[in-house]
Design a protein around this motif. Structure first.
Motif, PDB file in Angstrom:
ATOM      1  N   LEU A  12       8.896  -9.474   6.515  1.00 39.63           N
ATOM      2  CA  LEU A  12      10.217 -10.021   6.817  1.00 39.63           C
ATOM      3  C   LEU A  12      11.206  -8.900   7.111  1.00 39.63           C
ATOM      4  O   LEU A  12      11.014  -7.752   6.675  1.00 39.63           O
ATOM      5  N   GLU A  13      12.249  -9.228   7.850  1.00 36.90           N
ATOM      6  CA  GLU A  13      13.243  -8.217   8.210  1.00 36.90           C
ATOM      7  C   GLU A  13      14.088  -7.799   7.019  1.00 36.90           C
ATOM      8  O   GLU A  13      14.648  -6.700   7.003  1.00 36.90           O
ATOM      9  N   ASP A  14      14.204  -8.679   6.014  1.00 40.19           N
ATOM     10  CA  ASP A  14      15.021  -8.381   4.834  1.00 40.19           C
ATOM     11  C   ASP A  14      14.131  -8.169   3.621  1.00 40.19           C
ATOM     12  O   ASP A  14      13.086  -8.823   3.466  1.00 40.19           O
ATOM     13  N   ASP A  15      14.537  -7.270   2.745  1.00 43.19           N
ATOM     14  CA  ASP A  15      13.786  -6.983   1.521  1.00 43.19           C
ATOM     15  C   ASP A  15      14.235  -7.962   0.438  1.00 43.19           C
ATOM     16  O   ASP A  15      15.207  -7.713  -0.276  1.00 43.19           O
ATOM     17  N   ILE A  16      13.542  -9.095   0.351  1.00 45.40           N
ATOM     18  CA  ILE A  16      13.904 -10.112  -0.634  1.00 45.40           C
ATOM     19  C   ILE A  16      12.757 -10.317  -1.609  1.00 45.40           C
ATOM     20  O   ILE A  16      11.624  -9.903  -1.362  1.00 45.40           O
ATOM     21  N   ASP A  17      13.052 -10.944  -2.712  1.00 45.03           N
ATOM     22  CA  ASP A  17      12.070 -11.120  -3.777  1.00 45.03           C
ATOM     23  C   ASP A  17      11.139 -12.284  -3.430  1.00 45.03           C
ATOM     24  O   ASP A  17      11.560 -13.433  -3.350  1.00 45.03           O
ATOM     25  N   VAL A  18       9.868 -11.972  -3.207  1.00 45.83           N
ATOM     26  CA  VAL A  18       8.845 -12.977  -2.915  1.00 45.83           C
ATOM     27  C   VAL A  18       7.624 -12.665  -3.770  1.00 45.83           C
ATOM     28  O   VAL A  18       7.234 -11.501  -3.885  1.00 45.83           O
TER      29      VAL A  18
ATOM     30  N   PRO B  99       0.831  -1.216   0.000  1.00 46.46           N
ATOM     31  CA  PRO B  99       0.000   0.000   0.000  1.00 46.46           C
ATOM     32  C   PRO B  99       0.863   1.262   0.000  1.00 46.46           C
ATOM     33  O   PRO B  99       1.953   1.284   0.561  1.00 46.46           O
ATOM     34  N   GLN B 100       0.333   2.314  -0.628  1.00 44.82           N
ATOM     35  CA  GLN B 100       1.054   3.586  -0.695  1.00 44.82           C
ATOM     36  C   GLN B 100       0.449   4.603   0.255  1.00 44.82           C
ATOM     37  O   GLN B 100      -0.772   4.687   0.399  1.00 44.82           O
ATOM     38  N   ARG B 101       1.306   5.373   0.896  1.00 44.80           N
ATOM     39  CA  ARG B 101       0.886   6.493   1.736  1.00 44.80           C
ATOM     40  C   ARG B 101       1.662   7.724   1.315  1.00 44.80           C
ATOM     41  O   ARG B 101       2.899   7.729   1.350  1.00 44.80           O
ATOM     42  N   ASP B 102       0.925   8.753   0.921  1.00 48.29           N
ATOM     43  CA  ASP B 102       1.553  10.011   0.480  1.00 48.29           C
ATOM     44  C   ASP B 102       2.564   9.757  -0.634  1.00 48.29           C
ATOM     45  O   ASP B 102       3.626  10.393  -0.699  1.00 48.29           O
ATOM     46  N   GLY B 103       2.230   8.804  -1.498  1.00 45.80           N
ATOM     47  CA  GLY B 103       3.100   8.542  -2.636  1.00 45.80           C
ATOM     48  C   GLY B 103       4.266   7.624  -2.333  1.00 45.80           C
ATOM     49  O   GLY B 103       5.063   7.318  -3.217  1.00 45.80           O
ATOM     50  N   PHE B 104       4.423   7.196  -1.078  1.00 41.68           N
ATOM     51  CA  PHE B 104       5.542   6.335  -0.711  1.00 41.68           C
ATOM     52  C   PHE B 104       5.024   4.954  -0.279  1.00 41.68           C
ATOM     53  O   PHE B 104       4.002   4.852   0.413  1.00 41.68           O
ATOM     54  N   ILE B 105       5.757   3.937  -0.651  1.00 41.59           N
ATOM     55  CA  ILE B 105       5.427   2.577  -0.227  1.00 41.59           C
ATOM     56  C   ILE B 105       6.204   2.289   1.053  1.00 41.59           C
ATOM     57  O   ILE B 105       7.439   2.251   1.049  1.00 41.59           O
ATOM     58  N   ASP B 106       5.494   2.164   2.180  1.00 43.77           N
ATOM     59  CA  ASP B 106       6.191   1.955   3.448  1.00 43.77           C
ATOM     60  C   ASP B 106       5.836   0.607   4.081  1.00 43.77           C
ATOM     61  O   ASP B 106       6.060   0.410   5.274  1.00 43.77           O
ATOM     62  N   TYR B 107       5.264  -0.301   3.298  1.00 48.80           N
ATOM     63  CA  TYR B 107       4.890  -1.615   3.835  1.00 48.80           C
ATOM     64  C   TYR B 107       5.020  -2.650   2.722  1.00 48.80           C
ATOM     65  O   TYR B 107       4.615  -2.411   1.584  1.00 48.80           O
ATOM     66  N   ARG B 108       5.609  -3.781   3.061  1.00 52.96           N
ATOM     67  CA  ARG B 108       5.700  -4.888   2.101  1.00 52.96           C
ATOM     68  C   ARG B 108       5.349  -6.169   2.849  1.00 52.96           C
ATOM     69  O   ARG B 108       6.156  -6.697   3.613  1.00 52.96           O
ATOM     70  N   GLY B 109       4.130  -6.635   2.672  1.00 53.30           N
ATOM     71  CA  GLY B 109       3.668  -7.834   3.366  1.00 53.30           C
ATOM     72  C   GLY B 109       3.288  -8.923   2.388  1.00 53.30           C
ATOM     73  O   GLY B 109       2.896  -8.656   1.246  1.00 53.30           O
ATOM     74  N   TYR B 110       3.424 -10.142   2.850  1.00 49.10           N
ATOM     75  CA  TYR B 110       3.100 -11.300   2.016  1.00 49.10           C
ATOM     76  C   TYR B 110       1.855 -11.951   2.604  1.00 49.10           C
ATOM     77  O   TYR B 110       1.878 -12.487   3.717  1.00 49.10           O
ATOM     78  N   ALA B 111       0.756 -11.849   1.851  1.00 51.42           N
ATOM     79  CA  ALA B 111      -0.547 -12.272   2.365  1.00 51.42           C
ATOM     80  C   ALA B 111      -0.871 -13.684   1.886  1.00 51.42           C
ATOM     81  O   ALA B 111      -0.502 -14.085   0.771  1.00 51.42           O
ATOM     82  N   GLY B 112      -1.589 -14.410   2.736  1.00 55.86           N
ATOM     83  CA  GLY B 112      -2.009 -15.758   2.381  1.00 55.86           C
ATOM     84  C   GLY B 112      -2.628 -16.452   3.575  1.00 55.86           C
ATOM     85  O   GLY B 112      -2.935 -15.823   4.598  1.00 55.86           O
ATOM     86  N   ARG B 113      -2.817 -17.745   3.437  1.00 51.41           N
ATOM     87  CA  ARG B 113      -3.437 -18.554   4.486  1.00 51.41           C
ATOM     88  C   ARG B 113      -2.420 -19.579   4.965  1.00 51.41           C
ATOM     89  O   ARG B 113      -1.808 -20.273   4.148  1.00 51.41           O
ATOM     90  N   VAL B 114      -2.227 -19.653   6.259  1.00 50.50           N
ATOM     91  CA  VAL B 114      -1.286 -20.635   6.804  1.00 50.50           C
ATOM     92  C   VAL B 114      -1.824 -22.027   6.511  1.00 50.50           C
ATOM     93  O   VAL B 114      -2.911 -22.404   6.967  1.00 50.50           O
ATOM     94  N   ALA B 115      -1.075 -22.799   5.724  1.00 49.09           N
ATOM     95  CA  ALA B 115      -1.539 -24.125   5.319  1.00 49.09           C
ATOM     96  C   ALA B 115      -1.370 -25.145   6.438  1.00 49.09           C
ATOM     97  O   ALA B 115      -2.206 -26.036   6.610  1.00 49.09           O
ATOM     98  N   SER B 116      -0.306 -25.012   7.207  1.00 55.94           N
ATOM     99  CA  SER B 116      -0.054 -25.947   8.305  1.00 55.94           C
ATOM    100  C   SER B 116       0.986 -25.353   9.241  1.00 55.94           C
ATOM    101  O   SER B 116       1.716 -24.422   8.889  1.00 55.94           O
ATOM    102  N   GLY B 117       1.051 -25.899  10.458  1.00 53.68           N
ATOM    103  CA  GLY B 117       2.069 -25.470  11.407  1.00 53.68           C
ATOM    104  C   GLY B 117       1.787 -24.131  12.059  1.00 53.68           C
ATOM    105  O   GLY B 117       0.686 -23.579  11.972  1.00 53.68           O
ATOM    106  N   ILE B 118       2.823 -23.594  12.697  1.00 48.82           N
ATOM    107  CA  ILE B 118       2.724 -22.339  13.449  1.00 48.82           C
ATOM    108  C   ILE B 118       3.888 -21.432  13.053  1.00 48.82           C
ATOM    109  O   ILE B 118       5.037 -21.880  12.949  1.00 48.82           O
ATOM    110  N   PHE B 119       3.599 -20.150  12.838  1.00 46.90           N
ATOM    111  CA  PHE B 119       4.622 -19.142  12.587  1.00 46.90           C
ATOM    112  C   PHE B 119       4.589 -18.121  13.715  1.00 46.90           C
ATOM    113  O   PHE B 119       3.511 -17.702  14.146  1.00 46.90           O
TER     114      PHE B 119
END
Length: 417
Positions: A293-299, A233-253
């Motif tokens: 994530l703490e690192d900006d990686i390609d997902v 999402p953008q705020r004031d023209g800047f992207i300040d959030y990068r989240g990976y959305a989905g459904r936890v298939a199994s286990g615990i995070f």
């Protein structure tokens, strides 16, 4: 009280005219799980048809009208509750050409109810349904030997059918099988204990369904998070959030977990776990969340976030137990879309390793064409790696479907071995 009850999903299977509709109707009727207006409407219809009492099959035979109109018959789901448990019934058609529908109905079931006509005993459809229940690792099978009133409630007939089914079961991966002699038409051993079969010392069917132990079919050990979309999402023209959305298939995070993104292999730590209601410390299977994530990686969509110390297999060649669902047979080395969690890509059936003879459970080699209702072990090659677990260990990441790109029809469903 009902809201806190455990949910049990069960599927009904049997050959044509084994009495599935009557059984479900009797179950709903005797457990008082039918609304008064429904009961009145069916009572009126029964009278018009000349029945002395209520035609129980009318509670579930809406599919008969569909068949007469030429509409494709599918699985019908019905819901009811008792003071002890909530239930979802997956009612599947009995005709052999609709065996594929049982695969759909049974894929999420905790219990399979297999009906056998006491006059006919174990037939080919019985073997087919038992095999599919075993293939899908349904933990409990209840064999209801129906129409006992038509064989004079004979214990000898019942014992003979039990022996026949146990011989089949010895060749399958089934751990818990229970047998109940019933008359769905008269109500014997469905909800109430039969007075006509005092020789049967077990519980009626409903009591068995209410008390049978069902553990969770969700894998709570192997943490798997298939990425559905990337949120920026953008705020004031800047992207300040990068989240990976989905459904936890199994286990615990949990926040701070060391994770790996597959198939790339990039590693990082979970920074936050977010929902529309705010941030969480942990996310468990079936929850829809956004992970940062703490690192900006390609997902991207189709990737999978897993804990670094517990990874699934990553491969372009997978072996699958495949149920062919389509009217048209498979085409040699044809390309299909394979759908696995959020991952969709092109694949082909590289090799048919063997097919099953449903009557003898023999493995047949040499026949490479898959026809409707065929069950076979195949090797599939995908254009990019899939992140998979075996179906036995993890239903969510161990199942696939194949789709024909030209017709958009689902042609096969598979369980990874």
């Amino acid at each position: 009280m009902i809201d806190n009850n455990q949910l049990l999903r069960f599927t009904t299977a049997g050959s044509v005219d084994d009495g599935k509709s009557t059984l479900i109707g009797r179950l709903l009727y005797d457990s008082k799980s039918i609304f008064e207006d429904q009961l009145q409407a069916i009572t009126n219809t029964s009278k018009k048809k000349g029945h002395d009492g209520v035609d129980l099959a009318l509670f579930t035979d809406g599919l008969r009208d569909e068949r007469e109109q030429g509409i494709t018959i599918d699985v019908a789901y019905r819901y009811f509750t008792t003071p002890k448990r909530k239930f979802i019934i997956a009612d599947t058609p009995g005709h052999i050409q609709y065996t594929r529908n049982m695969v759909t109905g049974a894929s999420t079931a905790n219990v399979a109810i297999i009906l056998i006509d006491a006059r006919h005993g174990v037939i080919e459809q019985t073997k087919r349904h038992a095999f599919i229940a075993s293939l899908l690792h349904i933990p409990h099978i209840i064999v209801c030997i129906n129409k006992m009133d038509l064989v004079d409630f004979s214990e000898e007939v019942y014992n003979k059918i039990v022996s026949e089914f146990e011989e089949i079961a010895s060749k399958l991966l089934v751990t818990d099988i229970r047998f109940i002699p019933i008359s769905a038409l008269l109500g014997d051993n469905v909800v109430n204990k039969s007075e006509n079969m005092s020789w049967y010392q077990g519980a009626p069917m409903l009591h068995t369904l209410e008390t049978i132990h069902i553990g969770s079919d969700i894998n709570k050990v192997d943490a798997r998070f298939p990425v559905q979309t990337v949120l920026r999402p953008q705020r004031d023209g800047f992207i300040d959030y990068r989240g990976y959305a989905g459904r936890v298939a199994s286990g615990i995070f949990r926040k701070g977990d060391d994770v790996t993104v597959l198939p790339s292999g990039f590693t990082s730590k979970i920074k936050t776990i977010d929902t529309i209601d705010g941030e969480l410390d942990e996310a468990i299977a079936s929850m829809s969340v956004s992970i940062t994530l703490e690192d900006d990686i390609d997902v991207s969509r189709g990737d999978m976030i897993v804990r670094s110390n517990n990874k699934p297999e990553t491969s372009q060649d997978i072996e699958v137990m495949l149920c062919w669902l389509n009217n048209s047979p498979s085409k040699p080395r044809a390309k299909y879309s394979i759908r696995h969690t959020t991952n969709e890509q092109t694949a082909m059936i590289k090799e048919v390793i063997y097919k099953y003879d449903i009557n003898t459970f023999e493995r047949l080699t040499g026949d490479t064409e898959l026809k409707m209702n065929d069950i076979s072990k195949v090797r599939i090659r995908t254009t990019k790696p899939l992140m998979v677990d075996s179906y036995r260990e993890n239903r969510a990441t161990g199942s696939i479907i194949l789709v024909d790109d030209t017709t958009n029809e689902t042609v096969a469903a598979g369980m990874i071995v």
